[in-house]
Design an enzyme around this catalytic site. Structure first.
Site, PDB file in Angstrom:
ATOM      1  N   ASP A 418       0.835  -1.192   0.000  1.00 29.03           N
ATOM      2  CA  ASP A 418       0.000   0.000   0.000  1.00 29.03           C
ATOM      3  C   ASP A 418       0.879   1.254   0.000  1.00 29.03           C
ATOM      4  O   ASP A 418       1.868   1.335   0.752  1.00 29.03           O
ATOM      5  CB  ASP A 418      -0.899  -0.027   1.236  1.00 29.03           C
ATOM      6  CG  ASP A 418      -1.853   1.139   1.299  1.00 29.03           C
ATOM      7  OD1 ASP A 418      -2.736   1.219   0.431  1.00 29.03           O
ATOM      8  OD2 ASP A 418      -1.714   1.973   2.214  1.00 29.03           O
ATOM      9  N   GLU A 474       1.680  -0.354  -5.013  1.00 31.32           N
ATOM     10  CA  GLU A 474       0.773   0.739  -5.317  1.00 31.32           C
ATOM     11  C   GLU A 474       1.684   1.954  -5.464  1.00 31.32           C
ATOM     12  O   GLU A 474       2.125   2.536  -4.468  1.00 31.32           O
ATOM     13  CB  GLU A 474      -0.242   0.948  -4.195  1.00 31.32           C
ATOM     14  CG  GLU A 474      -1.250   2.038  -4.527  1.00 31.32           C
ATOM     15  CD  GLU A 474      -2.228   2.306  -3.394  1.00 31.32           C
ATOM     16  OE1 GLU A 474      -3.404   2.608  -3.680  1.00 31.32           O
ATOM     17  OE2 GLU A 474      -1.815   2.225  -2.215  1.00 31.32           O
TER      18      GLU A 474
END
Length: 793
Positions: A418, A474
């Site tokens: 993330d 990401e």
């Protein structure tokens, strides 16, 4: 007097020394300057009671000796070892080791299960910096009975936020390396007296804790062959329609793995399953008359511990059973040919900014674990209050140790990182010397500066264990760093391709100016990845994910409808590239609803015929709606729950279409290439063969692909509001036969062999296909197969 035996005493009370020079003590090391020859000397903080034991002699000469024993089971205390970090069961005891470079004292705290419920520490063992500290690592080794006992630490030192230190000797802290966090046992249930943050402690490992992996080995699929399914563990089976024995748990997922097999998924990406506190945002929500929680879990408390309240076992057996439940999920997924990836959040923690709680990292060594400004302020590249100091030598080793643990001990197949761009930023007090061992002239990098060769990414990419698993970034963060197509990759890292999402949404809904960019997406985005030496599988293609509209909402709403979050619709993304197909909301005309289904089929077909790795968001396979809410992070309810009843309703409609499209992709050798397609295999077409239209007003893209299994396939997208008749490429001796047409209702949208009256449906097109033509309705896409003329006679 020489004692001959202890009445009712087991052998672990005897002083079995690890070192001939260091006798053990009861609980505490001997204070500095005191003699340590009396191994049974009691420290001041122990509670004792009388205990009678037998002594040497017999008859009249026999003596009775009265000694004192602790009320709780005693432990033998040794100096311990500085490695490995964490609590480690070995040599008949447990070694505790924790890094803290700026603390002046450390205390190991042991807590019974009953005391944990009362928010109090049972016993404390002060660590002597002379004997229980090596470098910056505090350590101690204990022998005894650890049943129903958990642990934590207390550190003392400066409490000086402006210098980056938050030491408070009254606070119990989690060991960053704890393998399970024990606190509340049930999801969403408050602690004692309504406490959202009750005492948390770490599980003490046991040498006899075993799990039967039944010979489990990593599947090691080539990444080009993956179809990823982004899943929320609790949301997947929490709805009553799941009819699972343990809804909302790892066990519940196991019960429903066959659904994923049916869908054609061979890889699940679990949204955060590291320990987090779902009550972090706990507050009354007057809009829905319920309570807001942290449902998604992007706020980690501990990176080694699985989310305990996702397990049916909860805190039973001090977390050992919960760990085994995660292992069960992974083992059973592997049995079904499904890999398991974890969504990990190494960009920030639940401790937030200077006003956040002190749980672990902040109290252990705040200036090391967090990215700080010169006066102690927290950098906030995560948008969540703090930023993990990923490229600090201690922190990057911590991250590496954590990832290795999940691969070797828990058998996960890879990770999605993330806000991974934070892991490329320079650490606090960055300099070339503390990273590479020598200074660099003119090196004036400031904290947070993006690095071309970030040490953490380098270490992960070249680690002998981690370089063999899936690594997905990401490739952006909340500080404005956007690295899609540019993330440091060492030839291994893939990326969530946010540009694919945005371009595909724009083209499918009929926006002008995207035909050329859309074609790049179909090819695996070579404009992003080819120049850097990467392959199509480095692009993780997705149209929808947890963050944003679902697929059904993407075609139902022009604007977000987030009022249910209680933030006056101010949260969530405003630019969704969505289209409601003519009417806002679920209540719409029949014609609008038909168009929406057609658009959903278009998006899914695009995903499955694109080079790269497709990712499906949980629930999109049946058309799950969140009512237009594109930011359901706080909703523990129907918005985030997979609706198994709705899936059943969709069995013969959209779910069927998704299953058949996934199967078709897996059958086609040409739709999961290891390299970007060339002109020898792929040919572009417009409404006329071989004449593609890349103009700004073009809303038509078509291509043929040579396939070693299917022979040749023809794929076309008409995203105009007007129907057209296209001319197909001529193939002497062959005829194009329809397989998929998203403008048709089920089951004629996908003409599989089991479709009733399939031959009749095919013949209805014969007047066109015999003339090498095909009619396409507005907002539709097709797949045609090349078949010998004789087979169509």
């Amino acid at each position: 007097m020489e004692l001959t035996h202890y009445a009712s005493c087991s052998s672990h009370y005897l002083p079995k020394l690890l070192s001939p020079h260091k006798p053990p003590q009861w609980w505490n090391p001997t204070p500095r300057g005191k003699s340590s020859n009396n191994w049974s000397a009691k420290p001041s903080n122990m509670r004792f009671s009388k205990w009678v034991v037998a002594a040497v002699g017999s008859g009249a000469e026999a003596e009775t000796v009265v000694v004192e024993k602790p009320k709780l089971q005693p432990f033998l205390v040794f100096e311990g070892c500085p490695a490995p970090l964490g609590a480690t069961a070995r040599d008949g005891g447990v070694n505790f080791a924790v890094y803290s470079g700026n603390a002046v004292s450390a205390t190991l705290c042991l807590i019974s299960a009953s005391d944990l419920e009362e928010d109090r520490v049972t016993e404390q063992i002060s660590l002597d910096p002379l004997t229980n500290k090596t470098g910056d690592v505090w350590h101690v080794f204990l022998k005894g009975n650890f049943e129903n006992i958990v642990y934590g630490y207390k550190f003392d030192g400066k409490f000086s936020p402006e210098e980056g230190h938050y030491y408070d000797s009254s606070r119990l802290l989690l060991d960053p390396y704890a393998k399970a966090v024990i606190s509340r046992g049930e999801f969403g249930i408050l602690g004692p007296e309504g406490n959202c943050w009750p005492l948390m402690a770490g599980m003490i490992p046991s040498s006899d804790a075993e799990f039967d992996w039944e010979g489990d080995l990593p599947l090691k699929y080539p990444q080009k062959d993956l179809i990823i399914y982004e899943m929320h563990v609790r949301g997947f089976t929490r709805h009553e329609s799941s009819r699972t024995k343990f809804p909302g748990t790892y066990h519940g997922v196991v019960e429903k793995l066959d659904h994923l097999k049916e869908l054609g998924v061979n890889c699940i990406e679990l949204m955060p399953c590291h320990e987090f506190n779902e009550l972090e945002y706990f507050s009354y929500n007057s809009v829905l008359d319920d309570y807001r929680v942290n449902f998604w879990g992007y706020s980690t408390v501990n990176y080694f511990s699985p989310m305990i309240r996702y397990s049916s076992a909860g805190i039973h057996n001090c977390g050992h059973d919960a760990i085994n439940e995660v292992k069960l999920l992974i083992r059973e997924a592997h049995k079904r040919g499904i890999e398991v990836l974890m969504d990990v959040v190494f960009n920030h923690t639940a401790e937030g900014n200077e006003n956040g709680p002190i749980l672990s990292f902040r109290g252990v060594d705040n200036s090391v674990y967090y990215m700080l400004a010169p006066k102690g302020e927290f950098y906030n590249y995560s948008g969540c209050g703090n930023t993990f100091n990923c490229n600090h030598p201690i922190v990057r080793q911590f991250i590496l140790d954590c990832l290795r643990y999940w691969v070797t001990e828990m058998h996960v197949d890879g990770f999605r990182f993330d806000l991974a761009s934070i892991m490329t930023r320079g650490s606090s007090l960055w300099d070339a010397l503390n990273v590479y061992g020598n200074p660099a002239e003119g090196d004036s990098l400031t904290t947070g500066t993006p690095l071309s060769s970030p040490p953490l990414i380098d270490m992960i990419s070249n680690d002998p264990i981690l370089r063999g698993v899936k690594l997905i970034a990401e490739a952006w963060d909340a500080g404005g760093l956007y690295q899609v197509g540019m993330f440091p990759h060492w030839g291994l890292w893939s990326e969530w391709n946010g540009k694919y999402r945005d371009i595909v949404r724009q083209f499918i809904k009929g926006s002008d100016g995207f035909s050329g960019a859309f074609a790049e997406c179909l090819c695996g985005s070579p404009n992003l990845y080819q120049e850097g030496g990467r392959k199509p599988w480095n692009s993780i293609n997705f149209v929808c994910a947890h963050d944003g509209f679902t697929l059904a909402d993407l075609v139902t709403y022009n604007k977000k409808h987030n009022n249910a979050n209680g933030e006056d619709n101010n949260d969530g993304e405003n630019h969704n590239n969505s289209w409601n197909c003519g009417q806002e909301g679920e209540f719409a005309s029949i014609s609008v609803k038909k168009l929406r289904k057609r658009q959903m089929r278009n998006f899914f077909l695009c995903l499955m015929v694109s080079q790269g790795v497709p990712m499906i968001y949980m629930g999109d396979e049946y058309g799950h709606t969140k009512g237009g809410n594109n930011n359901t992070y706080c909703q523990d309810n129907y918005m985030n729950y997979f609706r198994w009843d709705k899936k059943e309703e969709s069995l013969s409609d959209f779910f069927r279409f998704c299953c058949l499209m996934s199967k078709f992709r897996q059958e086609c050798e040409s739709l999961g290439l290891n390299d970007f397609p060339t002109a020898e295999r792929l040919q572009w077409h417009g409404r006329t063969p071989g004449m593609p239209d890349w103009s700004k007003t073009s809303r038509f893209v078509a291509f043929t692909m040579v396939d070693s299994v299917k022979g040749e396939i023809y794929v076309a997208f008409n995203t105009s509001h007007l129907p057209i008749i296209i001319t197909l490429p001529e193939r002497p001796g062959y005829r194009w036969q329809p397989l998929v047409d998203t403008s048709k209702p089920a089951p004629f949208d996908f003409l599989s062999n089991d479709v009733p009256e399939r031959d009749t449906a095919v013949k209805q097109y014969s007047q066109f296909t015999e003339a090498n033509l095909y009619p396409m309705l507005s907002y539709s896409s097709i797949i045609l197969l090349l078949c010998p003329v004789d087979e169509n006679a």
